[in-house]
Scaffold this motif. Structure first.
Motif, PDB file in Angstrom:
ATOM      1  N   ARG A  47     -44.313  -5.916  20.915  1.00 12.80           N
ATOM      2  CA  ARG A  47     -44.399  -5.102  22.125  1.00 12.80           C
ATOM      3  C   ARG A  47     -44.432  -3.617  21.799  1.00 12.80           C
ATOM      4  N   VAL A  48     -44.889  -3.299  20.610  1.00 16.63           N
ATOM      5  CA  VAL A  48     -45.125  -1.893  20.240  1.00 16.63           C
ATOM      6  C   VAL A  48     -46.516  -1.505  20.719  1.00 16.63           C
ATOM      7  N   ARG A  49     -46.629  -0.413  21.416  1.00 13.51           N
ATOM      8  CA  ARG A  49     -47.934   0.055  21.880  1.00 13.51           C
ATOM      9  C   ARG A  49     -47.989   1.569  21.798  1.00 13.51           C
ATOM     10  N   PHE A  50     -49.179   2.119  22.017  1.00 12.92           N
ATOM     11  CA  PHE A  50     -49.392   3.565  21.950  1.00 12.92           C
ATOM     12  C   PHE A  50     -49.772   4.100  23.327  1.00 12.92           C
ATOM     13  N   ALA A  51     -49.514   5.376  23.537  1.00 14.10           N
ATOM     14  CA  ALA A  51     -49.951   6.051  24.758  1.00 14.10           C
ATOM     15  C   ALA A  51     -50.279   7.498  24.416  1.00 14.10           C
ATOM     16  N   ILE A  52     -51.293   8.035  25.085  1.00 17.32           N
ATOM     17  CA  ILE A  52     -51.620   9.462  25.019  1.00 17.32           C
ATOM     18  C   ILE A  52     -51.262  10.052  26.372  1.00 17.32           C
ATOM     19  N   ASP A  89     -55.631   9.527  15.896  1.00 19.34           N
ATOM     20  CA  ASP A  89     -54.351   9.104  15.327  1.00 19.34           C
ATOM     21  C   ASP A  89     -54.024   7.685  15.788  1.00 19.34           C
ATOM     22  N   VAL A  90     -54.156   7.442  17.081  1.00 22.34           N
ATOM     23  CA  VAL A  90     -53.859   6.111  17.618  1.00 22.34           C
ATOM     24  C   VAL A  90     -54.791   5.069  17.006  1.00 22.34           C
ATOM     25  N   ALA A  91     -56.090   5.400  16.930  1.00 24.63           N
ATOM     26  CA  ALA A  91     -57.052   4.438  16.373  1.00 24.63           C
ATOM     27  C   ALA A  91     -56.722   4.101  14.926  1.00 24.63           C
ATOM     28  N   GLY A  92     -56.361   5.115  14.136  1.00 22.48           N
ATOM     29  CA  GLY A  92     -56.035   4.880  12.734  1.00 22.48           C
ATOM     30  C   GLY A  92     -54.800   4.011  12.569  1.00 22.48           C
ATOM     31  N   ARG A  93     -53.787   4.275  13.371  1.00 27.50           N
ATOM     32  CA  ARG A  93     -52.550   3.488  13.250  1.00 27.50           C
ATOM     33  C   ARG A  93     -52.753   2.071  13.786  1.00 27.50           C
ATOM     34  N   ALA A  94     -53.579   1.938  14.803  1.00 31.48           N
ATOM     35  CA  ALA A  94     -53.890   0.592  15.306  1.00 31.48           C
ATOM     36  C   ALA A  94     -54.624  -0.220  14.239  1.00 31.48           C
ATOM     37  N   ARG A  95     -55.509   0.439  13.486  1.00 31.29           N
ATOM     38  CA  ARG A  95     -56.199  -0.269  12.404  1.00 31.29           C
ATOM     39  C   ARG A  95     -55.207  -0.701  11.329  1.00 31.29           C
ATOM     40  N   THR A  96     -54.266   0.180  10.998  1.00 29.82           N
ATOM     41  CA  THR A  96     -53.254  -0.178  10.002  1.00 29.82           C
ATOM     42  C   THR A  96     -52.442  -1.385  10.471  1.00 29.82           C
ATOM     43  N   ALA A  97     -52.045  -1.381  11.730  1.00 32.12           N
ATOM     44  CA  ALA A  97     -51.272  -2.505  12.260  1.00 32.12           C
ATOM     45  C   ALA A  97     -52.080  -3.792  12.235  1.00 32.12           C
ATOM     46  N   MET A 138     -47.352  -0.281   9.656  1.00 36.50           N
ATOM     47  CA  MET A 138     -47.699   0.893  10.452  1.00 36.50           C
ATOM     48  C   MET A 138     -46.455   1.732  10.729  1.00 36.50           C
ATOM     49  N   LEU A 139     -45.356   1.086  11.088  1.00 33.44           N
ATOM     50  CA  LEU A 139     -44.121   1.823  11.363  1.00 33.44           C
ATOM     51  C   LEU A 139     -43.613   2.528  10.104  1.00 33.44           C
ATOM     52  N   ALA A 140     -43.790   1.906   8.959  1.00 29.97           N
ATOM     53  CA  ALA A 140     -43.308   2.503   7.703  1.00 29.97           C
ATOM     54  C   ALA A 140     -44.034   3.801   7.390  1.00 29.97           C
ATOM     55  N   GLY A 141     -45.273   3.945   7.846  1.00 33.37           N
ATOM     56  CA  GLY A 141     -46.025   5.167   7.572  1.00 33.37           C
ATOM     57  C   GLY A 141     -46.152   6.083   8.760  1.00 33.37           C
ATOM     58  N   LEU A 142     -45.326   5.883   9.778  1.00 33.16           N
ATOM     59  CA  LEU A 142     -45.496   6.618  11.034  1.00 33.16           C
ATOM     60  C   LEU A 142     -45.335   8.126  10.858  1.00 33.16           C
ATOM     61  N   ALA A 143     -44.282   8.560  10.227  1.00 35.80           N
ATOM     62  CA  ALA A 143     -44.050  10.006  10.039  1.00 35.80           C
ATOM     63  C   ALA A 143     -43.139  10.171   8.827  1.00 35.80           C
ATOM     64  N   PRO A 144     -43.707  10.131   7.625  1.00 32.79           N
ATOM     65  CA  PRO A 144     -42.887  10.229   6.418  1.00 32.79           C
ATOM     66  C   PRO A 144     -41.969  11.451   6.446  1.00 32.79           C
ATOM     67  N   GLY A 145     -40.716  11.227   6.072  1.00 30.10           N
ATOM     68  CA  GLY A 145     -39.731  12.299   6.087  1.00 30.10           C
ATOM     69  C   GLY A 145     -39.002  12.420   7.409  1.00 30.10           C
ATOM     70  N   LEU A 146     -39.589  11.903   8.472  1.00 33.81           N
ATOM     71  CA  LEU A 146     -38.971  11.979   9.795  1.00 33.81           C
ATOM     72  C   LEU A 146     -38.612  10.602  10.339  1.00 33.81           C
ATOM     73  N   VAL A 147     -39.358   9.584   9.932  1.00 33.01           N
ATOM     74  CA  VAL A 147     -39.152   8.223  10.420  1.00 33.01           C
ATOM     75  C   VAL A 147     -39.130   7.287   9.217  1.00 33.01           C
ATOM     76  N   ARG A 148     -38.214   6.332   9.223  1.00 33.34           N
ATOM     77  CA  ARG A 148     -38.118   5.377   8.125  1.00 33.34           C
ATOM     78  C   ARG A 148     -37.905   3.980   8.699  1.00 33.34           C
ATOM     79  N   TRP A 149     -38.704   3.026   8.216  1.00 33.49           N
ATOM     80  CA  TRP A 149     -38.588   1.642   8.675  1.00 33.49           C
ATOM     81  C   TRP A 149     -37.851   0.808   7.638  1.00 33.49           C
ATOM     82  N   ALA A 175     -48.694  13.823  15.363  1.00 36.99           N
ATOM     83  CA  ALA A 175     -49.997  13.263  15.002  1.00 36.99           C
ATOM     84  C   ALA A 175     -50.318  13.678  13.570  1.00 36.99           C
ATOM     85  N   ARG A 176     -51.069  12.849  12.864  1.00 42.03           N
ATOM     86  CA  ARG A 176     -51.301  13.102  11.437  1.00 42.03           C
ATOM     87  C   ARG A 176     -52.030  14.410  11.179  1.00 42.03           C
TER      88      ARG A 176
END
Length: 326
Positions: free
Chosen positions: A13-18, A157-165, A173-184, A234-235
């Motif tokens: 149930r992880v999704r993206f929104a702009i 950004d959303v398209a790239g992360r959706a492809r990774t997922a 995808m969560l592991a690479g979300l924001a290195p240094g700020l987010v950690r899975w 965003a990346r």
């Protein structure tokens, strides 16, 4: 670091929104907070002198605290595209929103409550109308002209992360979300911020919202009445502001600026020749010529249905976008 705890159903149930209004909030914080977010100094210096007086109340509210805003300003995230006006109405026009409760909670963390906060408590309807007018003035002055460029970066950004997922799984995808700020680290998503108790997603999933104005931080929206949200950089955000131009300028080297813009637009969704021409502000014949060149280079594939044609990037084009856009 604070942590979001995923249960069994949450990864599905992880999704993206702009969210354009939320970007306006983030931009306002970048302008109003005493410490300029990393990379935004040049943009802030150029933007502050041209802010209309009508935008000042919104700016004061967003700069009143470094980490908090009233929850009603961030309503339930959309399941489809929303315009700025749609999202602003969802945040400020719904009479069922607990404006007074949210404002009281916000005031409790302020050292010096602003006049706008007191007005929201004394006359919530009038205060919301005033706030809507101020945010509209702010958006028009700061974001409206640049929104197509900013939206293109967010959509990529959303398209790239959706492809990774899709290729490697949601956890990758969560592991690479924001290195240094987010950690899975299953089942926890840790994020930079002041210490707080673990927050259980409890099957509600998570909405991930990229931002061009969060260059070195993540924000979260966690309450009992809506799906949890995490706002992350965003990346291309840091490079966008550092260069003072759209980050796909690097892609213009290999393919040329007009064709780089076409690839960026097609990365958001397939488009017809007429739609592309309208987005680019050129004649359909010019758009068709660029598309022909991209097809010859193996970067665009065109599918036809009767007289209609639809264009989209090839696998090679996605590889280029991954390399040059991030």
């Amino acid at each position: 670091m604070p942590r979001l705890e995923f249960s069994g159903p949450d990864l599905g149930r992880v999704r993206f929104a702009i969210m354009p209004f939320q970007e306006t909030l983030k931009a306002a914080r970048g302008l109003a907070l005493p410490a300029t977010p990393a990379g935004l100094a040049g943009w802030r210096h150029a933007t502050l002198p041209r802010l209309p007086a009508a935008a000042r109340p919104a700016l004061a509210l967003c700069g009143a605290h470094s980490r908090h805003l009233p929850d009603f300003l961030t309503p339930q995230p959309p399941t489809g595209p929303l315009t700025f006006d749609d999202e602003l109405a969802a945040a400020l026009a719904d009479p069922g929103l607990p404006v007074e409760d949210d404002t009281l909670s916000f005031r409790s963390v302020l050292r010096t409550p602003s006049k706008l906060v007191e007005d929201l408590l004394a006359a919530p309807d009038r205060g919301r109308r005033a706030l809507a007018a101020s945010f509209t003035a702010l958006h028009r002055a700061v974001l409206a002209a640049d929104w197509p460029r900013l939206h293109a970066q967010l959509a990529a950004d959303v398209a790239g992360r959706a492809r990774t997922a899709a290729r490697h799984g949601v956890e990758a995808m969560l592991a690479g979300l924001a290195p240094g700020l987010v950690r899975w680290s299953h089942p926890f998503l840790e994020y930079a911020g002041p210490p707080a108790p673990d927050h259980q997603l409890a099957g509600r999933g998570l909405v991930l919202v990229p931002s061009m104005f969060l260059t070195d931080a993540v924000h979260r929206q966690l309450n009992d009445r809506q799906q949890p949200m995490l706002f992350y950089p965003a990346r291309t955000a840091a490079e966008f502001w550092r260069d003072g131009r759209v980050a796909d300028g690097r892609l213009a080297g290999p393919v040329g600026e007009p064709r780089a813009r076409i690839l960026r637009l097609l990365a958001e969704r397939p488009l017809g020749t007429g739609e592309l021409a309208a987005e680019l502000g050129v004649a359909p014949s010019t758009a068709s010529e660029h598309l022909a060149g991209l097809r010859r280079a193996g970067l665009v594939v065109t599918t036809r249905s009767g007289r209609d044609a639809s264009h989209q990037p090839t696998a090679l084009a996605w590889s280029l976008l991954d390399v040059y856009i991030g």
